[in-house]
Design a protein around this motif. Structure first.
Motif, PDB file in Angstrom:
ATOM      1  N   TRP A   1     -59.035  26.955 116.433  1.00 45.00           N
ATOM      2  CA  TRP A   1     -58.894  27.548 114.836  1.00 45.00           C
ATOM      3  C   TRP A   1     -57.152  27.474 114.520  1.00 45.00           C
ATOM      4  N   THR A   2     -56.477  27.363 115.491  1.00 49.76           N
ATOM      5  CA  THR A   2     -55.162  27.554 115.064  1.00 49.76           C
ATOM      6  C   THR A   2     -54.192  26.271 115.681  1.00 49.76           C
TER       7      THR A   2
ATOM      8  N   HIS B   1     -66.329  30.425 104.520  1.00 46.98           N
ATOM      9  CA  HIS B   1     -65.750  28.954 104.466  1.00 46.98           C
ATOM     10  C   HIS B   1     -64.318  29.154 103.821  1.00 46.98           C
ATOM     11  N   PHE B   2     -63.701  30.219 104.076  1.00 48.94           N
ATOM     12  CA  PHE B   2     -62.227  30.476 103.453  1.00 48.94           C
ATOM     13  C   PHE B   2     -62.240  30.683 101.946  1.00 48.94           C
TER      14      PHE B   2
ATOM     15  N   ILE C   1     -59.881  33.986 112.419  1.00 46.87           N
ATOM     16  CA  ILE C   1     -59.822  32.705 111.376  1.00 46.87           C
ATOM     17  C   ILE C   1     -61.517  32.111 111.612  1.00 46.87           C
ATOM     18  N   CYS C   2     -61.974  32.308 112.709  1.00 45.51           N
ATOM     19  CA  CYS C   2     -63.183  31.624 112.964  1.00 45.51           C
ATOM     20  C   CYS C   2     -64.269  32.453 112.165  1.00 45.51           C
TER      21      CYS C   2
ATOM     22  N   PHE D   1     -63.971  31.770 108.424  1.00 51.44           N
ATOM     23  CA  PHE D   1     -64.659  30.592 108.112  1.00 51.44           C
ATOM     24  C   PHE D   1     -66.186  30.684 108.097  1.00 51.44           C
TER      25      PHE D   1
ATOM     26  N   ALA E   1     -54.645  31.057 108.709  1.00 47.21           N
ATOM     27  CA  ALA E   1     -53.948  31.258 109.870  1.00 47.21           C
ATOM     28  C   ALA E   1     -52.539  32.031 109.812  1.00 47.21           C
TER      29      ALA E   1
ATOM     30  N   ARG F   1     -57.518  25.992 106.657  1.00 47.00           N
ATOM     31  CA  ARG F   1     -57.618  26.758 107.854  1.00 47.00           C
ATOM     32  C   ARG F   1     -56.173  27.101 108.277  1.00 47.00           C
ATOM     33  N   CYS F   2     -55.142  26.349 108.218  1.00 46.12           N
ATOM     34  CA  CYS F   2     -53.643  26.596 108.614  1.00 46.12           C
ATOM     35  C   CYS F   2     -52.934  27.595 107.599  1.00 46.12           C
TER      36      CYS F   2
ATOM     37  N   CYS G   1     -51.394  24.049 113.527  1.00 43.94           N
ATOM     38  CA  CYS G   1     -50.845  25.201 112.465  1.00 43.94           C
ATOM     39  C   CYS G   1     -49.464  25.554 113.086  1.00 43.94           C
TER      40      CYS G   1
END
Length: 144
Positions: free
Chosen positions: A137-138, A53-54, A45-46, A49, A25, A21-22, A141
């Protein structure tokens, strides 16, 4: 022949990458998505995902027409060229370029989509992200 097919599948699975996630970001911020067209970074980011799922190398057959590619699951019929006739390729990019781990081609194409249609172009953004708290989401990070 079955052994050969197994090894090809194994190579394809091991070469696919799922980013954290980071990391996502940081890449999105570095490529100008924070605040792009009025949407905060968490929205992108949301949406990514819930779309992939990145997973940067994800390809999925679309419910409509074409296939969806990369972290944003960008559709080949309208936005990228996968070699099939009839596609519009509004992002002027080969769909395979959307599968790279640096995400530049994916972000550039997403910017075109958002400029023309907004984040509502992605059903997952409307369903899981729109109107929700995006700070999660951030959070944690180091983006500055």
């Amino acid at each position: 022949m079955k052994v050969f097919a197994f090894f090809i599948l194994l190579i394809a699975v091991t070469s696919a990458k799922r980013l954290g996630r980071c990391t996502v970001a940081s890449i999105f911020k570095a490529n100008g998505l924070d605040g792009y067209e009025g949407y905060g970074l968490g929205n992108y980011i949301c949406m990514a995902f819930w779309e992939s799922h990145f997973k940067t190398h994800k390809v999925r057959t679309s419910d409509n027409v074409g296939k969806d590619y990369g972290i944003f699951q960008i559709n080949s019929y309208k936005w990228c060229d996968d070699g099939l006739p009839g596609g519009k390729n509004l992002c002027k990019v080969k769909c395979g370029d959307l599968l790279g781990d640096d995400l530049k081609a994916s972000v550039d194409c997403a910017k075109i989509i958002v400029k023309l249609e907004g984040l509502k172009s992605w059903y997952t953004w409307e369903k899981y992200c729109d109107g929700r708290n995006m700070r999660r989401w951030t959070k944690g990070c180091d983006l500055y």
